[in-house]
Design an enzyme around this catalytic site. Structure first.
Site, PDB file in Angstrom:
ATOM      1  N   GLN B 124      -0.701   9.289   1.660  1.00 41.23           N
ATOM      2  CA  GLN B 124       0.444   9.301   2.497  1.00 41.23           C
ATOM      3  C   GLN B 124       0.710  10.607   3.219  1.00 41.23           C
ATOM      4  OE1 GLN B 124       3.887   9.132   0.168  1.00 41.23           O
ATOM      5  NE2 GLN B 124       5.476   8.612   1.799  1.00 41.23           N
ATOM      6  N   SER B 159      -0.853  13.072  -2.267  1.00 47.46           N
ATOM      7  CA  SER B 159      -1.583  12.953  -3.827  1.00 47.46           C
ATOM      8  C   SER B 159      -3.080  12.428  -3.170  1.00 47.46           C
ATOM      9  CB  SER B 159      -0.740  11.934  -4.554  1.00 47.46           C
ATOM     10  OG  SER B 159       0.469  12.183  -4.436  1.00 47.46           O
ATOM     11  N   GLU B 242       8.133   2.843  -1.347  1.00 41.79           N
ATOM     12  CA  GLU B 242       7.836   3.861  -2.259  1.00 41.79           C
ATOM     13  C   GLU B 242       8.877   4.216  -3.596  1.00 41.79           C
ATOM     14  OE1 GLU B 242       8.012   7.842  -0.571  1.00 41.79           O
ATOM     15  OE2 GLU B 242       6.832   8.516  -2.137  1.00 41.79           O
TER      16      GLU B 242
END
Lengths: 372, 403
Positions: B124, B159, B242
């Site tokens: 993301q 991440s 999310e």
């Protein structure tokens, strides 16, 4: 798996909300708080006419034979309006004790009257300050006559019967007794109460005639089971009160301006209300689980009840105190309604044992299920 | 209301249990593989047997399962705490629902099965150095050049960027309109020329996040999701997922681990679990954890009807992350002086509590800080007014900025 109330139960909720909006606005709570009466007798009669006092009583004893899922819906709504009636004493404790442990004769004699609200019941356990224990009971039974003093007996002055926890007639154990309050060996003296809309009394028993409820010697285990069942119902009332506190705080914060804008637009207030929402949501979800465990008489009931009880107690305390804080000075006045919720939150939290006691029961339940 | 399985659910649970029993990878199989390889091995095995992304439509690699069935599978998988995983959450939990809502059919058929099988991993690309809680203040710019967009700028806190194949990306396509109106949303091939990835060393000493630099990176216009200028709306749909997927509360200290510790360490020569202050704390955490679990169950009903996860889901992370921090901290207190030692051999639960203590500050920030979550609940659930804002109604290029 299904985690929702049924359509019928949601209809019951709507009906209850409509009924209570008409018959139990906050002005009724105030009238009891300010007046001489111990409760709103008219509301009690109407609630009984609605059948709410009869909800889970089996049909053969004059009840509606509905489930606990219906009863928790009513409990939440009564909690929301801070109803000044002895519903918790009579329905969650006295009626439950009879359903749980009464003989057929005892059920036939009392449940039909409790169902129509003609008899009000209560529960007498505490004898002084501090946590009650089986070994510490000073109220004794002798050949079916009780002697001793109970304190903080909720709605004692308006009740006709009390379920009394006492030392058993035989042996060291505890037992539950049913005592009719209109007799020579019984004295009831009002005790000044934190929540003036719910009276409490000292109950002095001097050889009062009493009937054993359930078997002797197992009274302490029976009491714990009764309290577990009542805890779920109390928790739903507490969740209702917590929700009412949040709604009251929100309404005030939206309309109150400071420094040129609604105080509800400041993060300090927003986060306070968000925390109320979080606590209330978690408590409500635990109450769903508690309601299911109560209704299914599931083995998990002690854990589910303690979880619902602890989180609902904490949610109501937080929401009712922060509701006053959100109102500022006006929240601290007699004139505003914040006090009703603040008073009731503490009353309900100690009525069947403190937060600490239920935290302890929760861990005990986990440890026992782990050992099993 | 019934918390027990129906006959059909019980049968599904049995099926899942049996399959897991026969197929969970052994320690020997995982020996020598890296985190990503381990996760891919397990994901592929699930995919081949029809146990991956079970709620997705069959054509995308799922099995059209219900939300309740997903919960049942999660419950059964949770009985194997050592299962590899963690690298597919962003793709499967956030990018996938966004693609399902906004991508072309051909793209969905091409991308989603490979995401389900674990063959392709997604990241993301939202946050920027100057756009965190105020995400819509992002500055990475995209300029149209024929059928392509040219991207320049920097993303941060990504991440797994170093092992990912695709990323979901929000960029500014028009700085001359109001902040939220000048954004557009794309997916990007992470192997594109011009993308440079640098690891960020966290306070824990680990490096799970990255900075991602874009220098003249070209993205075909066909990889735009939603209209030009509609990026904020698409991003919000991703973020709601999310919050639902991070809602589990981050990894680390579980209540059971803390309970076990309290049974084994002593206070005044008695198990700590017998101490009333310890019991009170444990009870409170149990209540919050249980409350979250059943709140999640209750929201299943809405999900089962196909509704989007609502702002109510913000509660999960807001409750779980600070609670996990407190539990980790308390666990070290229970160890007393030895709590200072963080050693896999010596420390209880192989250092889980110390590791969580160092890892959890990130969870209170990632995916929306505690404070932003509380704002979302206040504004979007309770309907309280926003704070007055100086960036409203003016072009983004005129919004005041720091240095």
């Amino acid at each position: 798996m299904n985690f929702e109330f049924s359509e019928e139960q949601n209809l019951l909720r709507e009906q209850a909300q409509g009924f209570l909006a008409e018959h139990c606005p906050m002005s009724k709570v105030r009238a009891v708080l300010d007046g001489e009466a111990s409760y709103d007798r008219e509301l009690w009669q109407k609630v009984a006419e609605m059948g709410w006092t009869a909800t889970v009583i089996p049909e053969e004893y004059g009840g509606l034979g509905l489930s606990y899922l219906e009863l928790v819906v009513i409990a939440e709504e009564l909690g929301r309006v801070v109803a000044p009636i002895p519903f918790s004493s009579s329905v969650y404790l006295a009626t439950e004790a009879l359903i749980l442990a009464g003989s057929i004769e005892q059920k036939e004699r009392w449940l039909p009257k409790l169902a129509v609200g003609e008899v009000i019941g209560t529960f007498a356990m505490a004898e002084g300050h501090g946590r009650a224990s089986a070994a510490g009971l000073a109220t004794t039974a002798d050949g079916g006559a009780l002697t001793g003093t109970k304190v903080a007996v909720a709605d004692g002055d308006i009740a006709q019967i009390a379920i009394v926890v006492a030392k058993a007639d035989d042996g060291d154990g505890a037992a539950l007794y049913l005592v009719e309050l209109d007799q020579a060996g019984v004295a009831l003296d009002p005790q000044r109460t934190l929540d003036f809309s719910r009276s409490h009394s000292r109950l002095t028993l001097s050889g009062a005639k009493a009937e054993l409820l359930g078997s002797s010697g197992e009274g302490w285990a029976l009491t714990q089971k009764l309290l577990d069942r009542a805890a779920v119902l109390f928790a739903w009332e507490q969740v209702g009160g917590a929700q009412a506190s949040l709604e009251m705080a929100k309404e005030y914060a939206m309309g109150r301006y400071a420094f040129g804008r609604p105080i509800a637009s400041y993060q300090a207030i927003k986060h306070k209300l968000a925390n109320m929402y979080v606590n209330n949501t978690l408590a409500r979800s635990n109450c769903y689980y508690g309601a299911w465990a109560l209704n299914a008489d599931a083995a998990e009931l002690p854990l589910a009840a303690a979880t619902a009880r602890v989180s609902a107690t904490q949610a109501y305390y937080f929401a009712s105190k922060e509701n006053i804080q959100t109102h500022g000075g006006m929240g601290y006045t007699w004139e505003f309604d914040c006090q009703f919720l603040y008073r009731r939150s503490k009353l309900l939290s100690v009525n069947i044992g403190s937060e600490g006691q239920w935290q302890d029961k929760l861990i005990t339940a986990i440890e026992q299920s782990n050992a099993a | 209301m019934d918390f027990n399985d129906t006959a059909e659910e019980a049968a599904f649970r049995e099926q899942a249990r049996a399959w897991l029993q026969d197929n969970v990878p052994s320690a020997d199989e995982l020996e020598g593989l890296g985190e990503v390889e381990q996760a891919q091995l397990w994901q592929k095995r699930k995919y081949d047997a029809g146990w991956a992304c079970i709620r997705w439509p069959k054509e995308y690699g799922g099995r059209d399962a219900s939300a309740i069935e997903q919960v049942i599978l999660n419950q059964e998988e949770a009985k194997y705490p050592a299962l590899p995983g963690g690298v597919f959450g962003i793709g499967q939990g956030m990018a996938a629902p966004t693609l399902m809502a906004w991508a072309a059919d051909e793209q969905k058929l091409r991308l989603l099965p490979k995401m389900a099988s674990g063959e392709e991993i997604w990241c993301q690309l939202f946050s920027e150095p100057s756009a965190g809680s105020d995400l819509a203040a992002l500055r990475t710019k995209a300029e149209k050049d024929g059928d392509e967009w040219v991207i320049n700028g920097q993303k941060i806190w990504t991440s797994g960027a170093h092992y990912c194949d695709y990323g979901i990306l929000v960029v500014r396509t028009d700085p001359n309109v109001a902040k939220h109106k000048g954004l557009s949303y794309f997916f990007v091939d992470m192997h594109s020329p011009g993308i440079e990835i640098k690891a960020i060393k966290q306070l824990s000493g680990d490096a799970n996040f990255n900075e991602v630099y874009f220098t003249d990176v070209r993205i075909p216009d066909s990889q735009r999701l939603g209209a030009v200028g509609q990026g904020w709306q698409v991003a919000i749909s991703t973020l709601m997922h999310e919050r639902a997927s991070i809602g589990g509360g981050g990894s680390g200290v579980d209540f059971k681990a803390l309970l076990q510790l309290a049974r084994t360490v002593t206070i005044d020569d008695k198990p700590a679990i017998e101490d009333s202050a310890v019991r009170a704390k444990l009870a409170n955490w149990y209540c919050r954890r249980s409350g979250l679990k059943y709140t999640g169950y209750r929201s299943l009903s809405a999900l089962s009807r196909g509704e989007m996860p609502g702002p109510e889901n913000s509660i999960g992370k807001l409750v779980a992350a600070p609670m996990t921090q407190d539990m980790a901290s308390f666990a070290m207190d229970l160890m007393e002086m030895s709590g200072a030692v963080w050693d896999e051999e010596f420390s209880p639960a192989a250092g889980l509590f110390q590791g969580t203590y160092m890892g959890i500050p990130g969870f209170r920030i990632a995916g929306g800080t505690d404070e932003i979550m509380a704002n979302i609940i206040a504004e979007r659930v309770l309907g309280l007014p926003q704070e007055p804002r100086v960036d409203k109604g003016i072009p983004f290029s005129e919004v005041p900025t720091g240095t």
